[in-house]
Design an enzyme around this catalytic site. Structure first.
Site, PDB file in Angstrom:
ATOM      1  N   LYS A  32       0.810  -1.219   0.000  1.00  0.00           N
ATOM      2  CA  LYS A  32       0.000   0.000   0.000  1.00  0.00           C
ATOM      3  C   LYS A  32       0.843   1.268   0.000  1.00  0.00           C
ATOM      4  O   LYS A  32       0.489   2.245  -0.660  1.00  0.00           O
ATOM      5  CB  LYS A  32      -0.966   0.011   1.182  1.00  0.00           C
ATOM      6  CG  LYS A  32      -0.339   0.219   2.543  1.00  0.00           C
ATOM      7  CD  LYS A  32      -1.397   0.301   3.622  1.00  0.00           C
ATOM      8  CE  LYS A  32      -0.780   0.462   5.000  1.00  0.00           C
ATOM      9  NZ  LYS A  32      -0.055   1.715   5.180  1.00  0.00           N
ATOM     10  N   THR A  33       1.979   1.274   0.737  1.00  0.00           N
ATOM     11  CA  THR A  33       2.819   2.480   0.757  1.00  0.00           C
ATOM     12  C   THR A  33       3.363   2.776  -0.634  1.00  0.00           C
ATOM     13  O   THR A  33       3.435   3.941  -1.058  1.00  0.00           O
ATOM     14  CB  THR A  33       3.978   2.308   1.759  1.00  0.00           C
ATOM     15  OG1 THR A  33       3.453   1.978   3.044  1.00  0.00           O
ATOM     16  CG2 THR A  33       4.797   3.589   1.868  1.00  0.00           C
ATOM     17  N   ASP A 227      -4.075   7.515   5.115  1.00  0.00           N
ATOM     18  CA  ASP A 227      -3.545   6.157   5.271  1.00  0.00           C
ATOM     19  C   ASP A 227      -4.114   5.529   6.551  1.00  0.00           C
ATOM     20  O   ASP A 227      -4.509   6.239   7.477  1.00  0.00           O
ATOM     21  CB  ASP A 227      -2.015   6.229   5.346  1.00  0.00           C
ATOM     22  CG  ASP A 227      -1.363   4.862   5.276  1.00  0.00           C
ATOM     23  OD1 ASP A 227      -2.023   3.906   4.826  1.00  0.00           O
ATOM     24  OD2 ASP A 227      -0.188   4.743   5.674  1.00  0.00           O
ATOM     25  N   GLU A 228      -4.125   4.198   6.608  1.00  0.00           N
ATOM     26  CA  GLU A 228      -4.620   3.453   7.784  1.00  0.00           C
ATOM     27  C   GLU A 228      -5.990   3.978   8.213  1.00  0.00           C
ATOM     28  O   GLU A 228      -6.253   4.226   9.400  1.00  0.00           O
ATOM     29  CB  GLU A 228      -3.617   3.559   8.952  1.00  0.00           C
ATOM     30  CG  GLU A 228      -2.220   3.053   8.639  1.00  0.00           C
ATOM     31  CD  GLU A 228      -2.136   1.529   8.538  1.00  0.00           C
ATOM     32  OE1 GLU A 228      -3.190   0.869   8.618  1.00  0.00           O
ATOM     33  OE2 GLU A 228      -1.020   1.013   8.378  1.00  0.00           O
ATOM     34  N   GLN A 258      -7.558  -5.311   9.634  1.00  0.00           N
ATOM     35  CA  GLN A 258      -6.454  -4.957  10.520  1.00  0.00           C
ATOM     36  C   GLN A 258      -6.823  -3.821  11.478  1.00  0.00           C
ATOM     37  O   GLN A 258      -5.960  -3.117  11.989  1.00  0.00           O
ATOM     38  CB  GLN A 258      -5.219  -4.571   9.701  1.00  0.00           C
ATOM     39  CG  GLN A 258      -4.666  -5.718   8.866  1.00  0.00           C
ATOM     40  CD  GLN A 258      -3.353  -5.350   8.183  1.00  0.00           C
ATOM     41  OE1 GLN A 258      -2.307  -5.281   8.808  1.00  0.00           O
ATOM     42  NE2 GLN A 258      -3.415  -5.127   6.885  1.00  0.00           N
ATOM     43  N   ARG A 626       2.184 -11.291   9.907  1.00  0.00           N
ATOM     44  CA  ARG A 626       3.534 -10.712  10.019  1.00  0.00           C
ATOM     45  C   ARG A 626       4.573 -11.712   9.510  1.00  0.00           C
ATOM     46  O   ARG A 626       5.695 -11.335   9.187  1.00  0.00           O
ATOM     47  CB  ARG A 626       3.888 -10.390  11.478  1.00  0.00           C
ATOM     48  CG  ARG A 626       3.030  -9.357  12.200  1.00  0.00           C
ATOM     49  CD  ARG A 626       2.796  -8.118  11.413  1.00  0.00           C
ATOM     50  NE  ARG A 626       1.534  -8.208  10.705  1.00  0.00           N
ATOM     51  CZ  ARG A 626       1.183  -7.400   9.716  1.00  0.00           C
ATOM     52  NH1 ARG A 626       1.998  -6.480   9.292  1.00  0.00           N
ATOM     53  NH2 ARG A 626       0.009  -7.540   9.108  1.00  0.00           N
TER      54      ARG A 626
END
Length: 690
Positions: A32-33, A227-228, A258, A626
């Site tokens: 995503k970044t 973002d987020e 998330q 993760r």
């Protein structure tokens, strides 16, 4: 020019959709970044002025990473740009920052309209707690104990629109919260201070009371990215909504699977119900994962599908199937820790896997104790994320309190901390009397100290000590501010550096001598002094050229308060990472160990009464995703609690993992290895020992 050909089809679609509302539903590890930075670069390639682009996120670390990637995609266009002023260069770049940093920028320009001075200070949590304690001391009955942290948490909920929550159902609790809130806000206002909640709330108030400020911000930020987005709370949503309501050029990036911060106010509905506010929103799903094997992703998909309220997505990878998830059943937490450390050491000796490729994840901090003990016993280096911060050390907090005093001498919290540090004849009794005088006269403690009518009520010796302290503060401030306009930077103060000024102040104030005197161990005293020297070396920052000392110091304190994630960025070398599941979001490790998968720990006992089982499942999902190559999950038959060994039961979430993807550790241990594998293992161990 940004080359979008390196993106996969869904990433490219997200980067190219630049007008109107867009929801980029970015699953774990889907890049995503990368998409956000390419989208910003693409906007600029399409003719959007960089200064009209705003990207907000939650941590300074994420904002810096985004800015660095943008800089690589946007090289300076010509040699001429090298000679532009810093201000011009800054204006030619997109604004990439946290929600709180954005609000600080807006408030620094307009807060005077709300009756504050532009040089307001930002209270961190310890200063907020000190303010609450001071209020409670005046209203609590003798012998009554009230938890200031709990009150502060309630205040935060109250200020962020939590009036309707269960916590305020009791009229007496609500009345107390309103009373404390009024006193708390009055105390901060008297010090020209704001807290983190205020940064957004005051910005929203500016927008409501002064429409021209809102219109100016809308004109500046015509393309907004958040973002987020699943982590935004009610006020952050209102901020984004206010900025984008007219031009509708909003792009939100997030993953409802998330969303794990509901306990601190995050509203998952902001992402799930986006169509209510932007019916025309275009949704782009990013499902190709670049982090994990398909075994890990298939297990994660199966787990999270048990949450009914979510946006459907299914992660997949081109990294192959990978090994099965290892499930280890242990008798107790000590055995669990020993087994994990043994697995880590075997991989290091037999397969040359460095320590840094391993991470141990747990639900609560208390679970780290047996793990740390086992790692130390085996001589394995590790880093526990979430230990004491550098900025929480006593000497650092004292020094920062001094700096805040020199910026704003009416900051009661900072003054009360350092008034008698080092000892200068201002006892606790004296400071209590001065605090009482400040309450009676509705002024700051510093103003009370300067008031002749207050000073004469003290004995001559104490009176002299008060006068000496006031003179000391004003004399030191004179080196930062001009004499005739205390809030304006001095014209000559740019001729020196903050480091030189601060080192001189520390030497002359007697604080370093006091610090060494308080430590029985000379090495401990020297270490505290070194901590201060390390801090003063960073005071000027990278943008100090041409700025006056007052301005540099203001900027430094602002960054210190806003930037709380700096400690975890340090390079730790070859170490095993120990981290809570809440702290691990955004990180990845080749080998992950999830410990304590037991009912009562995960899901936590509170989840059944608070109705947060879905969030607990999302927390487990985050932990699972993760892992890049290897995932081990463990649980215990019994665990110590308050010194007593209590029985435990495996987490209900374990039943939601596809059984064909999971292998019991004891079954795997029984399987014989082939001759070739055995030979390679012994060769590797022989080489490691040699």
């Amino acid at each position: 020019m940004a080359n979008l050909s390196s993106l996969n089809p869904q990433q490219r679609q997200a980067a190219e959709t630049i007008n109107g509302p867009v929801l980029i539903l970015a699953g774990a590890g889907t890049g995503k970044t990368r998409v956000i930075t390419y989208r910003i670069a693409h906007l600029i390639d399409k003719g959007v002025a960089p200064e009209n682009i705003l990207a907000v996120t939650f941590t300074n670390k994420a904002a810096r990473e985004m800015q660095e990637r943008i800089n690589k995609l946007m090289p300076r266009r010509s040699q001429k740009s090298e000679v532009r002023s810093q201000k011009d260069d800054k204006e030619a770049r997109p604004t990439i920052c946290t929600f709180h940093s954005l609000c600080v920028r807006i408030l620094r320009s307009h807060i005077e309209r709300l009756g504050y001075k532009r040089s307001f200070i930002i209270y961190d949590e310890s200063e907020q707690l000190a303010a609450v304690k001071k209020i409670l001391s005046g209203i609590s009955a003798k012998g009554e104990k009230t938890d200031p942290s709990a009150i502060l948490a309630l205040l935060s909920k109250f200020k962020n629109g939590g009036e309707a929550s269960a916590a305020f159902a009791d009229p007496s609790v609500r009345a107390l919260a309103e009373h404390i809130r009024t006193r708390y806000e009055s105390a901060l206002r008297a010090c020209n201070a704001v807290d983190f909640d205020d940064l957004i709330l005051l910005t929203l108030r500016l927008f409501n009371e002064f429409p021209d400020v809102l219109e100016a911000c809308r004109a500046k930020y015509r393309y907004v990215m958040a973002d987020e987005y699943q982590d935004t709370n009610a006020t952050q949503f209102q901020l984004i909504h206010a900025l984008t309501l007219k031009h509708r050029n909003l792009c939100v990036v997030g993953d409802d699977d998330q969303s794990i911060y509901g306990w601190r106010g995050a509203e998952i509905a902001n992402l799930l119900d986006l169509e209510k506010h932007f019916p025309e929103v275009k949704i782009v799903k990013l499902e190709q994962n670049y982090r994990s094997t398909n075994t890990i992703l298939t297990a994660a998909n199966a787990l999270i599908k048990n949450n009914a309220r979510r946006r459907a997505k299914s992660l997949w990878s081109q990294k192959g199937q990978g090994t099965k998830i290892l499930l280890r059943a242990c008798n107790n937490e000590d055995e669990e820790a020993t087994e994990i450390v043994g697995q880590i050491e075997f991989a290091r000796l037999a397969h040359r896997v460095p320590w840094k490729e391993n991470a141990i994840l747990f639900r609560t901090n208390i679970q780290s104790r047996p793990i740390e003990t086992a790692l130390r016993k085996a001589g394995v280096r590790y880093h526990l994320i979430g230990g004491q911060s550098f900025f929480d050390r006593r000497e650092i907090r004292d020094f920062l309190a001094y700096l805040k005093m020199f910026i704003n001498p009416h900051d009661d919290i900072s003054l009360l901390r350092i008034a008698n540090t080092p000892a200068r004849g201002l006892s606790d009794v004296t400071m209590e009397r001065l605090l009482g005088a400040s309450h009676e006269r509705k002024c700051s403690v510093f103003a009370a100290m300067k008031n002749p009518l207050v000073a004469v009520t003290f004995q001559k010796r104490t009176h002299e000590c008060i006068e000496a302290f006031v003179a000391f503060i004003e004399r030191t401030r004179a080196t930062l501010c001009s004499v005739d306009a205390v809030h304006q930077p001095s014209a000559h103060s740019a001729d020196t550096t903050l480091q030189i000024w601060a080192d001189k102040f520390l030497d002359e104030s007697g604080y370093l001598l006091e610090l060494r005197r308080q430590e029985k161990d000379p090495e401990a005293g020297d270490a505290r002094v070194r901590n201060l020297r390390d801090l003063t070396a960073t005071l000027d920052g990278s943008n100090a050229i041409g700025k006056a000392l007052f301005e540099r110091l203001e900027e430094f304190l602002e960054n210190i308060t806003l930037d709380s994630d700096r400690e975890d960025e340090e390079e730790k070398g070859d170490v095993v990472t120990l981290i809570t599941m809440h702290s691990c979001k955004g990180l990845e490790f080749p080998r992950v160990f999830i410990v304590g998968l037991e009912d009562g720990l995960l899901p936590h006992t509170r989840s059944t009464t608070e109705g947060t089982l879905d969030e607990e499942r999302r927390l487990f999902y985050v932990a699972v995703t993760r892992a890049m190559l290897s995932l081990t999950i463990s649980h215990c038959a019994s665990r110590k609690k308050y010194g007593q060994l209590l029985p435990c039961h495996p987490s209900r979430f374990l039943k939601e993992l596809p059984p064909e993807l999971v292998e019991a550790a004891d079954e795997k241990d029984k399987k014989p290895v082939s001759e070739a594998v055995g030979k390679s293992l012994f060769d590797a161990m022989r080489e490691a020992v040699g």
